[in-house]
Design a protein around this motif. Structure first.
Motif: not given
Length: 348
Positions: A39-56
């Protein structure tokens, strides 16, 4: 009940429930949950950013992002009608020791460049808290779900660069803005150093938000996530629904926008209703009931008796939010309920 209180009232789809049942899991706090990682990789890709974090939540996402951007005692420059300023319990100040510096929010959700420039204090003055980060909201909830113009965001980027400041984008409903403009979410996020978006609003997942940005930045976000109690164990159960949300629920947001426009059209025809703003760009409709003998609270109570639930974010303004659980027939019924109240008199 035709529930238009918010797009947070959505229940997970059948596909989400099945994905949650089948989810491959591990200990996400140790970075060992493969579904959270996906999920974090998918979100980062869709937003054009290097990385992402799932938060509550979106609140936790905005808070961790701002903590990761600047140290205690710095100012967060943001609009005075943003969700972060009004509806996040003052968490940035209470937890982070950051100073919220609000400027006037314009009717289209923008913050005047002159106001932003004036809010950035001279860092050499020891009497003043120095600016730490600029915050934009897109689309802008309290201003009617309005989408920020691309040229405006570029100008804010130039101003931020001039003063060496990062931009955080509260993009809780960013995919609504993307669908409304026909642009990719990554394009809308390009000028921002960090972005928070919600999985649990129009995308209909039951849990979570994503924070996206550079890799070193996300490492700091994950540290603050843990500090705030957001370290998950078998988080893949919830992350799996987020994957379905990003894979299957984005394009269909256009249906919500179409239905919102239809509801707005019907409400314009009801005497005593005034849309504010009159422009409908995403899935929200704001309107006033202009009757001296009918308060907003009484109107909402009468509406509820007729099987329609709406809400209000500020006195005198009613908000209706369309989501995937609202169909065409619900739109017609909701408009009919409003008309019946205003034609029946104050007692409904």
């Amino acid at each position: 009940m035709i529930d238009m209180l918010s797009d947070t009232v959505t229940q997970p789809t059948a596909a989400m429930r099945q994905a949650m049942f089948d989810a491959e899991v591990g200990d996400a706090c140790y970075g060992e949950d493969p579904t959270v990682t996906r999920l974090e990789a998918l979100a980062a890709e869709m937003l054009g950013k290097e990385d992402a974090a799932l938060v509550c939540s979106g609140t936790q996402g905005n808070l961790t992002a701002l903590l990761a951007h600047c140290p205690r005692g710095h100012e967060v420059i943001l609009g005075d009608r943003t969700d972060l300023y009004d509806f996040e319990a003052g968490s940035v100040s209470v937890v982070g020791g950051l100073v919220l510096h609000p400027v006037a929010t314009q009717s289209d959700g923008t913050l005047a460049l002159a106001d932003l420039r004036a809010a950035i204090r001279d860092r050499s003055d020891p009497q003043c808290a120095p600016a730490g980060v600029l915050v934009l909201e897109n689309p802008h909830c309290q201003m009617g779900g309005r989408v920020l113009p691309a040229e405006y965001v570029r100008k804010v980027r130039s101003l931020a660069d001039e003063h060496g400041l990062p931009i955080h984008l509260d993009g809780a409903r960013l995919f609504n803005a993307a669908v409304a403009t026909g642009r990719r979410a990554a394009e809308l996020a390009r000028e921002a150093d960090s972005v928070q978006f919600c999985l649990s609003k129009g995308l209909a997942a039951p849990f979570g938000s994503m924070v996206c940005g550079g890799r070193a930045f996300i490492d700091r976000v994950k540290r603050y996530r843990k500090l705030l109690g957001g370290g998950l164990r078998q988080g893949g159960i919830m992350a799996s629904a987020g994957i379905v949300a990003l894979s299957a629920m984005v394009d269909r947001l256009a249906e919500d926008h179409r239905r919102a426009a239809r509801l707005a059209q019907l409400l314009r025809e009801v005497p005593g209703v005034r849309l504010t703003p009159p422009v409908i760009e995403t899935n929200m409709i704001f309107f006033r009931v202009e009757r001296d003998d009918l308060s907003t609270a009484d109107f909402l109570a009468l509406l509820s008796r007729r099987g329609v639930r709406m809400g209000t974010l500020r006195d005198g303004v009613v908000r209706a939010v369309v989501h995937y659980m609202i169909g065409d027939e619900d739109i017609e019924a909701a408009a009919a309920a409003v008309r019946s109240i205003l034609s029946a008199g104050a007692r409904g």
